[in-house]
Write a protein that holds these residues in place. Structure first.
Motif, mmCIF file in Angstrom:
data_model
loop_
_atom_site.group_PDB
_atom_site.id
_atom_site.type_symbol
_atom_site.label_atom_id
_atom_site.label_comp_id
_atom_site.label_asym_id
_atom_site.label_seq_id
_atom_site.Cartn_x
_atom_site.Cartn_y
_atom_site.Cartn_z
ATOM 1 N N ALA A 1 -5.742 -24.952 -9.634
ATOM 2 C CA ALA A 1 -5.324 -26.206 -10.262
ATOM 3 C C ALA A 1 -4.536 -27.037 -9.262
ATOM 4 N N GLY B 1 -11.409 -32.843 -10.336
ATOM 5 C CA GLY B 1 -12.465 -32.471 -11.291
ATOM 6 C C GLY B 1 -13.392 -31.439 -10.680
ATOM 7 N N SER C 1 -12.098 -18.775 0.015
ATOM 8 C CA SER C 1 -12.832 -17.512 0.089
ATOM 9 C C SER C 1 -13.878 -17.435 -1.011
ATOM 10 N N GLY C 2 -13.705 -18.231 -2.070
ATOM 11 C CA GLY C 2 -14.662 -18.203 -3.176
ATOM 12 C C GLY C 2 -14.547 -16.930 -4.000
ATOM 13 N N GLY D 1 -11.508 -16.272 -5.855
ATOM 14 C CA GLY D 1 -10.516 -16.467 -6.915
ATOM 15 C C GLY D 1 -11.088 -16.383 -8.321
ATOM 16 N N LEU D 2 -12.068 -17.231 -8.613
ATOM 17 C CA LEU D 2 -12.593 -17.280 -9.980
ATOM 18 C C LEU D 2 -13.380 -16.025 -10.319
HETATM 19 P P1 ADP Z 1 -11.691 -20.813 -3.696
HETATM 20 O O1 ADP Z 1 -10.466 -21.302 -4.390
HETATM 21 O O2 ADP Z 1 -11.430 -19.890 -2.569
HETATM 22 O O3 ADP Z 1 -12.634 -21.908 -3.322
HETATM 23 P P2 ADP Z 1 -12.491 -19.924 -6.315
HETATM 24 O O4 ADP Z 1 -13.468 -18.870 -6.753
HETATM 25 O O5 ADP Z 1 -11.120 -19.801 -6.872
HETATM 26 O O6 ADP Z 1 -12.505 -19.910 -4.744
HETATM 27 O O7 ADP Z 1 -13.080 -21.337 -6.716
HETATM 28 C C1 ADP Z 1 -14.400 -21.657 -6.449
HETATM 29 C C2 ADP Z 1 -14.606 -23.152 -6.478
HETATM 30 O O8 ADP Z 1 -14.427 -23.643 -7.810
HETATM 31 C C3 ADP Z 1 -13.584 -23.924 -5.669
HETATM 32 O O9 ADP Z 1 -13.966 -23.994 -4.328
HETATM 33 C C4 ADP Z 1 -13.610 -25.279 -6.342
HETATM 34 O O10 ADP Z 1 -14.677 -26.070 -5.881
HETATM 35 C C5 ADP Z 1 -13.899 -24.959 -7.784
HETATM 36 N N1 ADP Z 1 -12.705 -25.019 -8.631
HETATM 37 C C6 ADP Z 1 -11.992 -23.978 -9.101
HETATM 38 N N2 ADP Z 1 -10.951 -24.408 -9.852
HETATM 39 C C7 ADP Z 1 -10.994 -25.754 -9.849
HETATM 40 C C8 ADP Z 1 -10.214 -26.801 -10.449
HETATM 41 N N3 ADP Z 1 -9.132 -26.516 -11.190
HETATM 42 N N4 ADP Z 1 -10.574 -28.083 -10.238
HETATM 43 C C9 ADP Z 1 -11.665 -28.362 -9.480
HETATM 44 N N5 ADP Z 1 -12.466 -27.434 -8.911
HETATM 45 C C10 ADP Z 1 -12.138 -26.150 -9.091
#
Ligand code: ADP
Length: 437
Positions: A344, A376, A395-396, A398-399
């Motif tokens: 965020a 966004g 790193s991709g 997190g989520l």
């Molecule tokens: P990283 O943060 O390393 O890129 P994540 O898996 O946490 O890996 O996130 C993957 C992608 O999702 C991010 O690169 C971003 O493009 C998108 N994303 C995640 N959270 C948000 C958010 N709150 N607002 C916009 N895009 C987001």
């Protein structure tokens, strides 16, 4: 009165005309002699017979036409039509309409069976239909490939003979490893009861899921190797070039005056890149080796406040909700919240804005929302796919990690655009601790 009935009535009355006329003549002119009476009888008989024949034809001809039309319909010939407006008027009209409808329905039926045939032929799933005696009545090309035999050898054979009986006796939907004559691997097997022409039957559908799994596995490996390659290169290339520079510096006869600075700078780069690589590998191993959650009763408000305090880059507003307790692994839940808060904040950097975090109760779950006022969501379905990132140093993971943690807790996570049109909302839900139910 309808025309046909008028005809019947009029014709029947006309048949009686010769007899009636003779009676009227006798009433007017008195009874004639015996010979004349016989003459009149002959005349009346002939006249009545002629009229009856005429009447018979008038009635029977339209009925024959009708019978012909009906027979054609019964034989499946829907192309014949009766001439409308004749003696039978409405009946012919109705039969023509019936023929029209039957013709249309047959066309629709033929079209849909053609479509069904094409669809079955194009399906990757093997489809089998057995009749009530468990004999094969229909199969598609994928089914034929699975059993590896000519169609003529398969039709009419029993499920037992085809080696499919055990699948039909098992649960109606199951994933299993099986060896068919034409293929072996992992299959999704489903069967259901059918009714056709008042008789029972069974539909059996077999899907090769191994191929899909293998394909996904291959894509995941490719993604992993791409990211690993990228990260390792990003770190090793500067380390290598820096080591080269330092080595050539060392090889000089006379070291320049600022050699200490050059060395320190070079070693810093090496240390920095090595640390980045270590960080990447440790975050990767977190994803690959997430231990099963050690669940206990966690007070949500306290944990959220503690986690929010860790985020220093932009303000985090906490909208306190009701006092909720979840059944969760504190460390893992904290990690999930850190990842959502970090995303965020990073969506708003470089710049300003506030992250809002709130929680509510929805049935048996606690729902935690993390909202930002950032750029966004990127237009992608892959946000939760490991190693998907739009950030230069991302790193991709997190989520993907948040999802793994949420699912290991029988909860879930989603990311949506906010209704205001600015920023995104991450929603995490987890089961409440049992006392709170
Ligand atoms: P990283 O943060 O390393 O890129 P994540 O898996 O946490 O890996 O996130 C993957 C992608 O999702 C991010 O690169 C971003 O493009 C998108 N994303 C995640 N959270 C948000 C958010 N709150 N607002 C916009 N895009 C987001």
């Amino acid at each position: 009165m309808p025309r046909f009935e008028q005809r019947v009535l009029l014709g029947s009355l006309l048949c009686a005309l010769p007899g009636v006329m003779v009676l009227v003549l006798m009433a007017l002119f008195g009874t004639p002699g015996t010979l004349q009476i016989w003459g009149l009888v002959v005349l009346v008989v002939i006249g009545t017979a002629l009229l009856a024949r005429w009447q018979f034809r008038r009635i029977m001809f339209p009925l024959y036409t009708l019978a012909g039309l009906l027979e054609a319909l019964r034989e499946g010939d829907y192309s014949l039509r009766g001439v409308q407006g004749g003696a039978l008027g409405d009946v012919v009209y109705d039969i023509n309409a019936l023929a029209d409808r039957l013709q249309k329905e047959r066309l629709e039926f033929e079209e849909s069976s053609h479509l069904l045939g094409k669809t079955l032929a194009a399906l990757d799933s093997a489809v089998f239909v057995f009749d009530d005696a468990s004999r094969l009545r229909l199969l598609n090309p994928a089914g034929q490939r699975l059993l590896d035999a000519a169609r003529s050898q398969l039709f009419g054979r029993s499920a037992e003979e085809l080696g499919l009986a055990t699948l039909l006796q098992g649960p109606s939907s199951v994933l299993l490893t099986h060896a068919f004559p034409g293929q072996q691997g992992r299959f999704d097997v489903r069967h259901a009861a059918l009714r056709s022409n008042g008789r029972g039957g069974t539909l059996l559908v077999i899907n090769d899921v191994g191929r899909v799994l293998r394909e996904e596995e291959r894509q995941a490996w490719q993604r992993l190797l791409r990211v690993l390659g990228h990260e390792v290169n990003n770190s090793l290339a500067p380390i290598q070039s820096m080591a080269g520079t330092l080595a050539s510096l060392m090889a000089r006869d006379a070291l320049p005056a600022d050699w200490r600075e050059d060395f320190r700078g070079g070693l810093d780069v090496i240390a920095h890149r090595a640390a980045a690589l270590t960080r990447f590998l440790s975050s990767y191993s977190k994803l690959a080796r997430l231990p099963p959650p050690q669940r206990r009763d966690v007070e949500l408000a306290g944990l959220i406040e503690k986690t929010a305090r860790l985020e220093q880059r932009l303000p985090v507003r906490i909208e306190s909700g009701e006092d909720l307790h979840v059944h969760a692994d504190t460390d893992q839940l904290e990690q999930a919240l850190i990842n959502l808060l970090r995303n965020a904040v990073e969506a708003m950097l470089p710049g300003a804005g506030t992250v809002t975090i709130r929680w509510t109760r929805d049935g048996e779950h606690a729902v935690i929302d993390v909202e930002d006022e950032g750029v966004g969501l990127p237009p992608s379905d892959n946000l939760f796919v490991p190693f998907f990132t739009t950030k230069p140093g991302g790193s991709g993971i997190g989520l993907a990690l948040v999802r793994q943690i949420a699912e290991a807790h029988d909860g879930g996570v989603m990311l949506v655009a906010r209704e205001t049109g600015i920023g995104a909302r991450a929603r995490l839900w987890l089961p409440l601790a049992s006392e709170a139910h």
